[in-house]
Design an enzyme around this catalytic site. Sequence first.
Site, PDB file in Angstrom:
ATOM      1  CE  LYS A 104      -0.393   1.715   3.721  1.00 28.90           C
ATOM      2  NZ  LYS A 104       0.289   2.818   4.482  1.00 28.90           N
ATOM      3  N   PRO A 155       9.241  -5.484   3.668  1.00 31.49           N
ATOM      4  CG  PRO A 155      10.352  -3.458   3.429  1.00 31.49           C
ATOM      5  CD  PRO A 155       9.658  -4.515   2.651  1.00 31.49           C
ATOM      6  N   GLY A 168       5.673   1.197   6.639  1.00 33.29           N
ATOM      7  CA  GLY A 168       4.809   2.225   6.081  1.00 33.29           C
ATOM      8  C   GLY A 168       4.096   1.862   4.799  1.00 33.29           C
ATOM      9  CB  ILE A 169       4.551  -0.254   2.063  1.00 32.39           C
ATOM     10  CG1 ILE A 169       5.568  -1.262   2.613  1.00 32.39           C
ATOM     11  CG2 ILE A 169       5.264   0.965   1.489  1.00 32.39           C
ATOM     12  CD1 ILE A 169       6.562  -1.775   1.579  1.00 32.39           C
ATOM     13  N   GLY A 170       2.033  -0.978   4.630  1.00 32.25           N
ATOM     14  CA  GLY A 170       0.874  -1.804   4.949  1.00 32.25           C
ATOM     15  C   GLY A 170       1.076  -3.291   4.822  1.00 32.25           C
ATOM     16  CG  ASP A 201      -3.117   1.543   6.795  1.00 37.32           C
ATOM     17  OD1 ASP A 201      -3.842   2.551   6.721  1.00 37.32           O
ATOM     18  OD2 ASP A 201      -1.887   1.604   6.912  1.00 37.32           O
TER      19      ASP A 201
END
Length: 278
Positions: free
Chosen positions: A14, A98, A102-104, A140
């Site tokens: 995300k 990872p 921060g990319i959900g 999220d």
Amino acid sequence: MPDLTVIAEPARAKLNLALHIRHRRADGYHELETLFAFVEHGDIVRVAPATKDSFTLTGPFASVLAAEGDNLVTRAAARFRATFGGGAHAIELEKHLPVASGIGGGSADAAATLRALARIHGVDPADPRLFAIADRLGSDVPACLLGRTALGQGRGERLLPIEGLAGTPALLVNPGVAVSTAAVFRGWDGQDRGPIGTGDLLTAAQAGRNDLERPARVLAPEIDAVLAALAAQPGVLLFRMSGSGATCFALLENHAARDAAARALRLPGWWVAATALC
């Protein structure tokens, strides 16, 4: 999990093309506006009916999660069964994203688990009860369950699908550090700098910002170098930190520009993924 009955679901990364924090709510959460988008790169969740529940981790980031006895995937499966029934399942998470970046990743994994279980048990993927489970799992997760470009409001769970930029080349870069979402939100200065603007997605994103970028950069100064490196690449349409960090991204004019940027940014300790919006 080499079985024909296995359902495989992508758990796509995300991106927050813009993330505006409006105020801190009385319940401790933050009222926000965000432009959610998704890329082709991500984890893979495989689910199959089984005689006994099991959970297996594979992939390059499996070891990071291996010590956790409880995670969003197993919680999603438990809450699906509590709501819809069904027996035991064997679940495999192939982890390519990872953790705490921060990319959900965890949210996408939970959403993919819900979609896979819905396919196995004949549940409509738009069933409101699925989204209610997603909402309880994390802010999220509903966006990841929807899985398409959307304007998110509230905590991010109120979603308005919008026209996306499918096929736009994208580059994801993480400097090899994990950042605590809670710590980043605590570092927000409390200033409401206004809503996301109008216009097409790219125009609105370019005019927007990520209000969590400043506190994240204080906690993880390595983000500075990533953003500077992305800004210096030819053909960049937009570059920004995603979510609470530390992963940053760039949208680029074409695949050649993206691939050149990926080659330039493959530095020791940095994770780089050349992908595209979907």
